[in-house]
Every structure is written in structure tokens, then in C-alpha cells.
Design a protein around this motif. Sequence first.
Motif, PDB file in Angstrom:
ATOM      1  N   THR A   1      27.953   3.899   1.425  1.00  0.00           N
ATOM      2  CA  THR A   1      27.348   3.024   2.433  1.00  0.00           C
ATOM      3  C   THR A   1      26.125   3.637   3.100  1.00  0.00           C
ATOM      4  N   LEU A   2      26.147   4.923   3.404  1.00  0.00           N
ATOM      5  CA  LEU A   2      25.065   5.494   4.210  1.00  0.00           C
ATOM      6  C   LEU A   2      24.209   6.503   3.462  1.00  0.00           C
ATOM      7  N   VAL A   3      24.847   7.531   2.949  1.00  0.00           N
ATOM      8  CA  VAL A   3      24.059   8.658   2.430  1.00  0.00           C
ATOM      9  C   VAL A   3      23.220   8.248   1.224  1.00  0.00           C
ATOM     10  N   SER A   4      23.761   7.350   0.388  1.00  0.00           N
ATOM     11  CA  SER A   4      23.020   6.966  -0.814  1.00  0.00           C
ATOM     12  C   SER A   4      21.666   6.346  -0.475  1.00  0.00           C
ATOM     13  N   ARG A   5      21.538   5.816   0.737  1.00  0.00           N
ATOM     14  CA  ARG A   5      20.279   5.164   1.099  1.00  0.00           C
ATOM     15  C   ARG A   5      19.146   6.136   1.375  1.00  0.00           C
ATOM     16  N   VAL A   6      19.463   7.394   1.594  1.00  0.00           N
ATOM     17  CA  VAL A   6      18.391   8.341   1.908  1.00  0.00           C
ATOM     18  C   VAL A   6      18.180   9.380   0.809  1.00  0.00           C
TER      19      VAL A   6
END
Lengths: 297, 350
Positions: free
Chosen positions: A88-93
Motif C-alpha cells: 500500500t505505501l512503500v511501493s509508491r516511493v
Amino acid sequence: MAIAQFVVNGLLVGALFAAVAVGFALIWGVVDIINLAHGEMVMLGGYTAYWLLSIATGTAEGSVLLFLATIPVVVGVLFIVGYALQRTLVSRVIGTDIFLTLLVTFGISIAIQQLAIQAWTANPRSIQVAFADPSMVVGGLVVPKMKLVAFAGAIVLTGILYLFLQRTRTGRAIRAVSQNPEAAALVGIDVEHTRAVTFGISSAVAGGAGAFIATILNIQPQMGLIYTLKSFVIVVFGGVGSIPGALTGGLLLGVVEELTAGLVSSQWTLAVSFTLLIVLLVVKPKGLFGTGADNEH
Amino acid sequence: MSTDPDTSGLLRSILPPKRLDRLFDLCGAHGWKLIGAGAVVGALPPVFGLREGYMMTVLSEMFLFAILALSWDIVGGQTGYPSFGNMAFFGIGGYATAILVKDAAVSFPIAMVGAVVAVLVFAAINGLIVLRLRGHYFAIATLGILLAIQQVTRNLDITGGASGKILFDVPPGIVFYYFFLAVLVVEMAVVYYLTQTRFGFILNAIRDDEGKATAMGFNTTYYKTAAWMLAALFTGLAGGAYGLFNTFLDPQTAYNGAWNVELIAMALMGGTGTVAGPVIGAFGLHTIIEYVESSFVGWQLVLLGVAIIVTVIRFPKGVVGTLRAYANEMDYYERGGMAATDDEEVTTDE
């Protein structure tokens, strides 16, 4: 003799540091992320075991077997937490500025920390295991039984992780993604899924270590950052992505800390660890084992 | 860009990119006047009777955080070295002043000079160590130094150990209000001046590609160290005054790791690598934090964490950077497909 005792204490605790650090090293090596929320996984693992035991027995006390029975559940829960965080979160950065990745994981870390305070208060807690007293005495050295169990548990967790990466199909996929994500994608590996699995496994191992930490030290919501930084010291020492390196680094850090506590004062252990980190970064930024990550990243 | 398609239609009709672009040009042309006007506006509240109390403290703290965020940005935003240990300068400055004022009975201005010297010496040694590192290693090394210093401070006698130092007979709040304001204005002027000089461009070149900057013949170590010392100077000044402003200093507040993240978040939300961004970010985020701290006790870190995550994922360029990208969006077509950007454009995107 006193020094031998400190070394034994250090090795016993060091194995737990190592078990925490291998996951940190794995995420760094495979996903190329410094997970500043890694220590929070240790904390969550400790609390999961604590509450499982509390629900089972009414107090946070139990026999060794009952405690060990909580470990698979802890590992499972933390795997899901880690997998979800990455998805959900880390993959976006991933692939953006390094400092954005650090900020996201730090944001996760402080949010989890304070949620934990809200849920469980800031009081330190620990798990009491029934058979812990009295300690064993081996050749004049005192070996607390629970520390021995925790040591063994940490080594087993690390060993399973190592075998998993070497022998299984998923393990090979993880290593492929760490070497070259594009080539891995070309041969049909789901890179996103593999990275999330890596994150999950790392968190699971850290959580398992956290459960053992709850039995021999104590757990509290703000304990995470210390473990994250210790992991960093260990990984810098052992080399990014190297499990044998992390294991050696963890054991050594434990010994150094116990020697400092025993010979100087326990107040100075953290100062020594952090100084060690800085010295290592300056002298040997690529670690003593393996080729490590590129410093010019 | 990162603006939502639904709201962007409305935004477009109220504030077309062209007009915003002209506004940016106007700000760029009158930068000095804007800083001057800001200083005058900042100096007004006490003139109109606001001399003490809660609002006074909050405003002083806003200036304080703006100083810290802008200092962070000199190294983190302009030069591309994101430090997680700027608060070490703050703490050293604070403790140097506190020790001089309390134990050596020196007056406040002289103590500040001592604090600045201490911070600069520390920054020189510290910079020698950490500026050789890059990326993850730099970030963690700075954090490690911050925590090591915090631990050492906790264990020494001269610093008052874990219980810290209580300071009596401090100057009234109004002194600190003007002190923080003055430091902030001077710092904004310095940073604004530097962004127009060769020095500033070289810092940006180091951020964008240090290897190439070196290849062009610049002694990057010299420029990095200079930027580092400049950041240390202003952070140390703020820290030196903070101990007396707060009348109390302990290792936890002086080397506050959470503040370090807060000030990074401020620079990021406002827009890194700009003059106005970190200041806007500091004013905005500090207002929100103040509100949350008084209304939702115990949840401020959760909200700060969520705010950081959302900013990083949705608006990594911050307020100023996002607006500027919006203002410049027609450049690509107008200049025959050349991806023309402003000189001060934030260039962290791929």
C-alpha cells in the motif's frame, strides 16, 4: 572470568540483534529501502506474543511450550503487516529520491509508535516464562535458561530464512529481484509481489525476534528506533544483503554492548553503539562481508 | 501534475497557469522587497500590543521552526544531502549557551558568540566525517551522530545529565521574538542571495549530479562543507536562544529526533530547494501541530506520520514546487517542445 561472562551474555543477546538485522538487510538488499519502521515490527511482534499469551492464560505468564506456540502466529501476523505496508505505501516511493523513502518509512514508524502508545500505554511490559529460574551454571558461567531459548530461537529464525532464500522457489525469486528487477520481470517473476513478500518475511522474522525479546528484556512502544539503528550498525558491519554477515555482526554487537555495560557502565552502551556505527561508516562503508551496496548510490 | 483532474478544471478557471506564472515572475523580480515586507509584518504584532502569552510563544516558535527548516534545506534541499541529524547543531548551541550563562555567569549575547563557535567547530569535525558519505549512509550517519551526542550529553555532569538544566533570570519573551525573527530574516536574505550566485548554482549542481559537478572542476567538498557550516550556524543560533527561551533544556528536547523529522517535513511540504518553501511549510505545519497538540493530545505523531506519508506520496514537490510545475506546464509547448524549466525549478522528479 567476569569478561567471559560478559562475552556469553553478549552472544546470547547478540543473536536476537542478528535476527532483527537480517530482515533489515534483506529489505535493503532486495527492495533497496532503508526501512526505518523495522524496529516497530519488533515491537509489534513482542506485543502480539504478549497479548496472545495474556488471552491464553489470563496473565502474561506461561510455560515455554505455550510461549513457543505463539511464535508461528506472531510470524504470520507480522508477515501480513509487512506485506500490506509494502503493497500500500512503500511501493509508491520505490525508485524515487532516497530521502523520500526514508521519510515514508519514518512516517510509518512514528504513526505506529503512537498508535501503540494509545492502545497499550507507554509502560514497559515483559513476558514471564515459568521455568526461567533458576539459571543454569555451565563451567562457572551463568546462563539464564530463557536467554538460551531466545538465543536458539533467534538462530533458528535466521537459519530458516537463510534456507528459505537458498532452497525455495520464492527464495530464488527474491534473490533474482535483488540482483536485477528488470531481468527478473522478463523471466516472469511478479516483481511487486516478490518485493512485498520480502517485506513480509523481513517483518515476520523481526516480529519473531521481538517475541523472544519480550521474554528476556522488555517491550514498550518506543523501543523500535533503537533496534532499527542497531540493525543498521550490524548491516553496515556485515554487508548489505548478507545473512552470515548480519549474524556475525549481531553477535559482535551484542558482545561489545555487554562488555561496555560490564566494564564501563550500562549508561554508555548506546553511545558506544552509535559511535561504532559512525566509525564503521567512515572506515568500512561496504561492510566486511560480501560486496555490499554501492556507496555512490 | 499531482492535482486531481476534477478539481483542476475549477482551479484552472480561477487561477490559470499563465497568471500564476506571471505571479512567480513578479515574486522573483521583487524578492528583496518581499523579504523586507515580511520582516516588517513580522515585527508588527508586538507594536500593536502583543507582548506576552500563548500567541507570542506560538509565533516565536513558528519563526524558530522556519529557521530550522530553512537551515535544513540549505543542505538537504539545495545540496541534496538530507540530514537526519541537524538537531545536533541545535542541541550543541543550546547547551553551550546554557552552560555559559548558568555556570560561567556570562551575559546572553557573549554566550551566543560562544555557542556559535562551539557549533561551528562541531560542524567542521562532523562534516568531515559525514559529508564523505552519500544517500542512505549519509542520512543514517547523521542520525547516528545526533543520537550519540544525545547519549553523551545524558551521561556527562557538566550538562546536568538526564535531568537537564533549568535556567533562571532569562530575558523576557519579546527579546526572543525579535531574535528569532531577525535570524530568520537574515537567513532568508542569505539563502535568497546565494540562490542567485555561482555558489548556489554549484550547490544545486552537486544535488543533481555530484559526479558531473566534480568533473566540471568544482571542489565539491569545499562547497558541501560551506553549506553544511552555514546550516549549522543558523541552527546553532536558534538552539542557543532556545534554551533560554524555554527556560529549560534536557537531552530529550535539545536533541529532539522528532523535531528533526518535523523540520524535514516542513521543508518538504513547503517545497525543498526554494527560499519560500521551507518557511511556508514551517508556518503551516507548526500551526497544525499546535492545534493538534492542544485538541488531540496523544495523537500528534500519528497525524504527523500520516501527513508525511501523504505529502511524500502525493506531493513530493511541496506547495511551492507543485504550484511552480503547474505554472510552467505550458512551457513545453510554447518553447517548441523543449523541456524548458525555471532556473530554480525543483528537479527531484525522474
